[in-house]
Design an enzyme around this catalytic site. Structure first.
Site, short mmCIF file in Angstrom:
data_model
loop_
_atom_site.label_atom_id
_atom_site.label_comp_id
_atom_site.label_asym_id
_atom_site.label_seq_id
_atom_site.Cartn_x
_atom_site.Cartn_y
_atom_site.Cartn_z
N SER A 1 0.83 -1.16 -0.06
CA SER A 1 0.18 -0.02 -0.02
C SER A 1 0.95 0.96 0.10
CB SER A 1 -0.92 -0.16 1.13
OG SER A 1 -1.87 -0.95 1.18
N GLY B 1 -5.58 -1.28 4.46
CA GLY B 1 -6.56 -2.06 4.25
C GLY B 1 -7.37 -2.19 5.47
N SER B 2 -6.80 -2.60 6.42
CA SER B 2 -7.36 -3.00 7.90
C SER B 2 -7.84 -1.73 8.52
CB SER B 2 -6.39 -3.89 8.70
OG SER B 2 -5.38 -3.21 9.33
N GLY B 3 -7.02 -0.82 8.41
CA GLY B 3 -7.10 0.66 9.11
C GLY B 3 -6.69 0.38 10.18
N THR B 4 -5.95 -0.58 10.92
CA THR B 4 -5.37 -0.59 12.08
C THR B 4 -3.60 -0.78 11.98
OG1 THR B 4 -5.52 -3.08 11.82
CG2 THR B 4 -7.49 -2.03 12.90
N THR B 5 -3.05 -0.87 11.00
CA THR B 5 -1.54 -0.58 10.70
C THR B 5 -1.04 0.27 11.96
OG1 THR B 5 -1.78 -1.20 8.37
CG2 THR B 5 0.25 -0.58 9.10
N GLU C 1 -5.01 -3.34 -2.86
CA GLU C 1 -3.82 -2.59 -3.55
C GLU C 1 -3.96 -2.31 -4.75
OE1 GLU C 1 -1.41 -5.22 -0.41
OE2 GLU C 1 -1.33 -5.80 -2.61
#
Length: 202
Positions: A65, A105-109, A169
């Site tokens: 990403s 993608g997860s919004g939690t990286t 991606e």
């Protein structure tokens, strides 16, 4: 074709590979098209507004990403915008009036969420691409573009047959390209003008 040629193992492998490539090309293109069509143009319009209003743009993302957003940064630079990649040694401090463009993608990286929280604390704004509108990254963002693809750990997803985040991606790349094209349409600069800003120390 002779009987010998028809039973040549190498030829069989090439034929099988060609058939598999054709099938998987159709799979990838179909999945990208399906998910890309579901990206909300109004959400993208809000993100574009943030790009237009920003004094400076910073981009951040992890892994693949992050690579996509680095490509987007280059295109925004071609338009004459001031763009920095988070983590590069020449990236300055973010401040009020700036925009952090982030993707996860997860919004939690962890690194991406931390960058977003830091940006907000410094008075900057955040625009984000993610699959999860309830994620910490989305909660920190003023503009969120939801890409309805599977998260990389969702190995049993019915959304995609591709591996580990590939569809997110791919659609992220397509979306950033469409955003660039929209901004370029408004700018109306000739391709030759944009090319003057292209790196010449390669």
């Amino acid at each position: 074709m002779s009987a010998i040629a028809a039973t040549d193992p190498a030829q069989s492998v090439l034929t099988g590979t060609s058939r598999a490539f054709d099938q998987n090309r159709a799979l990838v293109l179909d999945e990208i098209s399906t998910v890309f069509q579901r990206v909300d143009p109004e959400e993208v319009a809000a993100l574009v507004t943030e790009l237009r209003l920003a004094d400076r743009i910073f981009v951040t993302g992890a892994g693949r990403s992050g690579l996509v957003l680095k490509m987007a940064a280059m295109r925004l630079m071609h338009l004459g915008l001031t763009v920095h990649v988070v983590g590069e040694t020449t990236a300055p401090a973010i401040r009020a009036g700036d925009l952090l463009l982030a993707a996860s993608g997860s919004g939690t990286t962890a690194s991406v969420v931390k960058a977003a929280e830091t940006a907000v604390a410094q008075g900057a704004r955040v625009a984000a691409y993610t699959t999860s509108k309830g994620s910490p990254l989305a909660n920190a963002a003023a503009a969120v573009v939801l890409i309805p693809a599977a998260q990389k750990t969702d190995h049993g997803s019915a959304v995609t047959r591709q591996y580990s985040g590939s569809l997110f991606e791919q659609v992220l790349f397509a979306s950033t390209e469409a955003v660039f094209q929209s901004l370029w349409d408004e700018d109306a600069a000739a391709p030759e003008d944009l090319w003057q800003r292209h790196a010449n120390l390669e």
